[in-house]
Design a protein around this motif. Structure first.
Motif, mmCIF file in Angstrom:
data_model
loop_
_atom_site.group_PDB
_atom_site.id
_atom_site.type_symbol
_atom_site.label_atom_id
_atom_site.label_comp_id
_atom_site.label_asym_id
_atom_site.label_seq_id
_atom_site.Cartn_x
_atom_site.Cartn_y
_atom_site.Cartn_z
ATOM 1 N N GLN A 222 -89.119 49.100 0.687
ATOM 2 C CA GLN A 222 -89.196 50.304 1.536
ATOM 3 C C GLN A 222 -87.821 50.666 2.093
ATOM 4 O O GLN A 222 -87.461 51.836 2.147
ATOM 5 N N SER A 223 -87.071 49.663 2.511
ATOM 6 C CA SER A 223 -85.745 49.970 3.058
ATOM 7 C C SER A 223 -84.818 50.493 1.966
ATOM 8 O O SER A 223 -83.969 51.359 2.218
ATOM 9 N N GLN A 224 -84.955 50.019 0.737
ATOM 10 C CA GLN A 224 -84.151 50.540 -0.361
ATOM 11 C C GLN A 224 -84.574 51.968 -0.711
ATOM 12 O O GLN A 224 -83.737 52.784 -1.090
ATOM 13 N N ALA A 225 -85.848 52.276 -0.578
ATOM 14 C CA ALA A 225 -86.323 53.629 -0.893
ATOM 15 C C ALA A 225 -85.843 54.612 0.170
ATOM 16 O O ALA A 225 -85.535 55.770 -0.147
ATOM 17 N N ILE A 226 -85.775 54.177 1.416
ATOM 18 C CA ILE A 226 -85.356 55.068 2.510
ATOM 19 C C ILE A 226 -83.844 55.254 2.484
ATOM 20 O O ILE A 226 -83.339 56.377 2.580
ATOM 21 N N ALA A 227 -83.107 54.163 2.399
ATOM 22 C CA ALA A 227 -81.657 54.226 2.402
ATOM 23 C C ALA A 227 -81.117 53.379 1.250
ATOM 24 O O ALA A 227 -80.774 52.225 1.428
ATOM 25 N N PRO A 228 -81.053 53.951 0.055
ATOM 26 C CA PRO A 228 -80.570 53.149 -1.082
ATOM 27 C C PRO A 228 -79.103 52.758 -0.896
ATOM 28 O O PRO A 228 -78.281 53.537 -0.430
ATOM 29 N N SER A 229 -78.817 51.521 -1.218
ATOM 30 C CA SER A 229 -77.432 51.048 -1.103
ATOM 31 C C SER A 229 -76.649 51.490 -2.329
ATOM 32 O O SER A 229 -77.150 51.505 -3.443
#
Length: 81
Positions: free
Chosen positions: A73-80
């Motif tokens: 979810q964190s990668q989907a919201i703010a992809p690195s």
């Protein structure tokens, strides 16, 4: 006339039911009376340890799954980048 047969049979059935209740295993709860009962399997130290290990493994599995979902979810919201 039938009462002469019915009532003694009924009394015998009641005594048999009480006797059966005294010796029948009590399930996973409390122990049966002294000469009949044995310690329930779930209360033995080995089984307690096995159940504790199983619970801890299940909790670790749930925690790992939640962490994986949070990471996705964190990668989907703010992809690195």
């Amino acid at each position: 006339m039938i009462d002469r047969l019915y009532l003694p049979m009924l009394a015998l059935a009641a005594v048999a039911a009480v006797a059966l209740a005294m010796v029948w295993p009590q399930g996973y709860g409390g122990r049966s009376p002294a000469p009949f009962g044995t310690t329930p399997v779930q209360r033995t130290p080995a089984m307690q340890a096995a159940m504790r290990r199983e619970t801890e493994a299940a909790q670790r599995h749930v925690t790992q799954a939640r962490d994986a979902v949070r990471k996705l979810q964190s990668q989907a919201i703010a992809p690195s980048q």
